[in-house]
Write an enzyme that holds these catalytic residues in place. Structure first.
Site, PDB file in Angstrom:
ATOM      1  N   PHE A 140       0.857  -1.190   0.000  1.00 60.95           N
ATOM      2  CA  PHE A 140       0.000   0.000   0.000  1.00 60.95           C
ATOM      3  C   PHE A 140       0.886   1.231   0.000  1.00 60.95           C
ATOM      4  O   PHE A 140       1.785   1.343   0.825  1.00 60.95           O
ATOM      5  CB  PHE A 140      -0.915   0.014   1.237  1.00 60.95           C
ATOM      6  CG  PHE A 140      -1.839   1.204   1.259  1.00 60.95           C
ATOM      7  CD1 PHE A 140      -3.003   1.208   0.501  1.00 60.95           C
ATOM      8  CD2 PHE A 140      -1.529   2.331   2.003  1.00 60.95           C
ATOM      9  CE1 PHE A 140      -3.843   2.311   0.489  1.00 60.95           C
ATOM     10  CE2 PHE A 140      -2.373   3.448   2.002  1.00 60.95           C
ATOM     11  CZ  PHE A 140      -3.531   3.436   1.246  1.00 60.95           C
ATOM     12  N   ASP A 225       9.232   2.546   1.289  1.00 55.97           N
ATOM     13  CA  ASP A 225       8.074   3.271   1.797  1.00 55.97           C
ATOM     14  C   ASP A 225       7.991   2.979   3.294  1.00 55.97           C
ATOM     15  O   ASP A 225       7.545   1.909   3.709  1.00 55.97           O
ATOM     16  CB  ASP A 225       6.806   2.815   1.072  1.00 55.97           C
ATOM     17  CG  ASP A 225       5.549   3.501   1.620  1.00 55.97           C
ATOM     18  OD1 ASP A 225       5.625   4.141   2.688  1.00 55.97           O
ATOM     19  OD2 ASP A 225       4.488   3.369   0.969  1.00 55.97           O
ATOM     20  N   LYS A 254       2.829   9.643   8.248  1.00 49.20           N
ATOM     21  CA  LYS A 254       2.159   9.149   9.454  1.00 49.20           C
ATOM     22  C   LYS A 254       2.828   9.647  10.746  1.00 49.20           C
ATOM     23  O   LYS A 254       2.621  10.785  11.123  1.00 49.20           O
ATOM     24  CB  LYS A 254       2.067   7.627   9.416  1.00 49.20           C
ATOM     25  CG  LYS A 254       1.053   7.134   8.358  1.00 49.20           C
ATOM     26  CD  LYS A 254       0.507   5.761   8.624  1.00 49.20           C
ATOM     27  CE  LYS A 254      -0.727   5.483   7.772  1.00 49.20           C
ATOM     28  NZ  LYS A 254      -0.465   4.764   6.538  1.00 49.20           N
TER      29      LYS A 254
HETATM   30  C1  LIG Z   1      -0.700   5.101   5.135  1.00 50.80           C
HETATM   31  C2  LIG Z   1       0.320   4.723   4.141  1.00 50.80           C
HETATM   32  C3  LIG Z   1       0.508   5.472   2.972  1.00 50.80           C
HETATM   33  C4  LIG Z   1      -0.372   6.634   2.598  1.00 50.80           C
HETATM   34  O1  LIG Z   1      -0.239   7.706   3.482  1.00 50.80           O
HETATM   35  P1  LIG Z   1      -1.354   8.856   3.460  1.00 50.80           P
HETATM   36  O2  LIG Z   1      -0.835   9.858   4.450  1.00 50.80           O
HETATM   37  O3  LIG Z   1      -2.649   8.233   3.839  1.00 50.80           O
HETATM   38  O4  LIG Z   1      -1.390   9.399   2.081  1.00 50.80           O
HETATM   39  C5  LIG Z   1       1.527   5.104   2.126  1.00 50.80           C
HETATM   40  N1  LIG Z   1       2.313   4.053   2.389  1.00 50.80           N
HETATM   41  C6  LIG Z   1       2.168   3.313   3.504  1.00 50.80           C
HETATM   42  C7  LIG Z   1       3.083   2.158   3.755  1.00 50.80           C
HETATM   43  C8  LIG Z   1       1.152   3.609   4.402  1.00 50.80           C
HETATM   44  O5  LIG Z   1       0.972   2.849   5.491  1.00 50.80           O
END
Ligand SMILES: *Cc1c(COP(=O)(O)O)cnc(C)c1O
Length: 410
Positions: A140, A225, A254
């Protein structure tokens, strides 16, 4: 308390892309939340791995209030002191030499993926065809069109086609598949050190090392990420630091803001050079309020005792969950890193994560799911042990309620 506003308003005035719980929290303190009716909850959701220092942390409150009194916003027509200080701090504490600030994880990833393409364009040439991005099933990366395309979950992409091309999805932790797929056309391998939304699945260290080797061999960039795994979540500032594999680009969001929206993309000077003047940008990115808070977050997390606490609390929660599981037969596996923990539902309860969350909320406990089969815990990194014990007591009650109802519900 505002008697005029309730959950019922949501269905009237909000686009229905969310299905929020029926309670509205109005106040937080540490690892506790209170709703409009004054009911108290233990918060093991932490705003989805965001509130890394809980609610109303004094250092964060002070940073926000002091900056609010100075200047709120300038745009990138000017730079600002908090952004420069935060970037300096991030480069001191990581491999990175340069930073780009955004407002969310998706935006940080959007910048990362665009930069990977641009770097290949600049170095291999416009006609090289070196634009392929390799990503993994279950991953994700956010909800923009590019990030849902790189993300490995079809449900987030479906209906929004046509999506950007040149993206391949492979099974996570499959070394043979990765080795076969990477070529000189690959511009980047994108991975989460622990699949977060995809079920809390840690990467096999050998798989991560192989990704690094293949990137080096084919002149591709390794993008981590760490939007969910960063900011101390797994017991080191960034998860890859414990894996001993360094990326070319790192994304963070986050927990970085501890509850104030911010995203960041970190990279080397060599790679960063491909984002020349005018090639990318954002109005709010590097906002002084956000950067001042994030600086306070990073400085608070830069503390070996706090990081050791993450490990210890992780062990405590794991052992309590294992004991609970032996009593109720609810979970088939407890996994994760640091305070990014997942409990896989055992066979009778598969697909019912949402029901478990509802039962927990009724007992005064906030949790998350990671897909329909996994309960996810992302508490404050400084949650008191007493709150952990109380959370386990409430979870025990919630599981008793569910066992009384039976696996299919009533
Ligand atoms: C939550 C998340 C995102 C997206 O972040 P947003 O602030 O919601 O755009 C991207 N990558 C990972 C691994 C995430 O957990």
């Amino acid at each position: 308390m505002n008697d005029q506003i309730s959950r019922a308003n949501f269905d009237q005035v909000m686009v229905p892309c969310y299905s929020p719980a029926d309670v509205i929290p109005v106040r937080g303190e540490g690892s506790r939340l209170w709703d409009q009716q004054g009911r108290e909850y233990i918060d093991l959701a932490g705003g989805i791995a965001v509130n890394c220092l809980g609610h109303r942390h004094p250092a964060l409150m002070q940073a926000l209030q002091e900056q609010a009194d100075r200047v709120w916003h300038l745009s990138n027509v000017f730079t600002n002191e908090p952004a420069l200080e935060l970037a300096k701090r991030l480069t001191e504490l990581t491999f990175a030499e340069q930073v780009f600030f955004a407002n969310s994880g998706a935006e940080a990833n959007e910048a990362a993926f665009k930069l990977a393409r641009k770097y290949a364009y600049d170095h291999a040439g416009p006609d090289s065809g070196k634009h392929e991005i390799i990503s993994f099933n279950g991953s994700f990366h956010g909800r923009t069109l590019f990030t849902v395309s790189v993300g490995g979950q079809l449900k987030y992409r479906q209906g929004f086609e046509p999506v950007p091309g040149g993206i391949t999805h492979l099974p996570y932790n499959d070394k043979a598949a990765l080795e076969l797929a990477v070529s000189d056309k690959t511009c980047a391998i994108v991975m989460e050190p622990v699949l977060g939304e995809g079920g809390v699945i840690p990467a096999d260290p050998e798989f991560v090392r192989l990704a690094r080797t293949l990137c080096d061999r084919h002149d591709a960039l390794l993008v981590f990420d760490e939007v969910q795994t960063g900011a101390g979540r797994t017991g080191s500032l960034y998860a890859h630091q414990a894996l001993g594999v360094t990326p070319d680009i790192l994304t963070s969001a986050k927990g970085l803001g501890g509850g104030f929206p911010i995203g960041a993309m970190l990279t080397s000077r060599k790679v960063g050079a491909s984002f020349g003047v005018g090639s990318h940008g954002t109005t709010y990115g590097g906002n002084p309020l956000a950067c001042a808070v994030a600086l306070a977050v990073i400085n608070t997390l830069d503390d070996p005792a706090l990081m050791a606490g993450v490990e210890r609390k992780s062990e405590l929660i794991r052992s309590e969950l294992t004991a609970l599981s032996q009593r109720h037969g609810f979970f088939s596996e407890i996994r994760g890193r640091g305070l990014l923990l997942g409990a896989e539902l055992a066979h009778h309860w598969k697909g019912q994560a949402k029901r478990v969350l509802d039962a927990c909320r009724n007992q005064g406990l906030m949790l998350l799911m990671a897909g329909p089969d996994v309960i996810r815990l992302t508490p404050s990194l400084i949650i008191p042990d007493a709150d952990i014990q109380e959370a386990i007591t409430r979870l025990d009650r919630a599981l008793n309620d569910l066992v009384a109802e039976g696996p299919t519900g009533s």
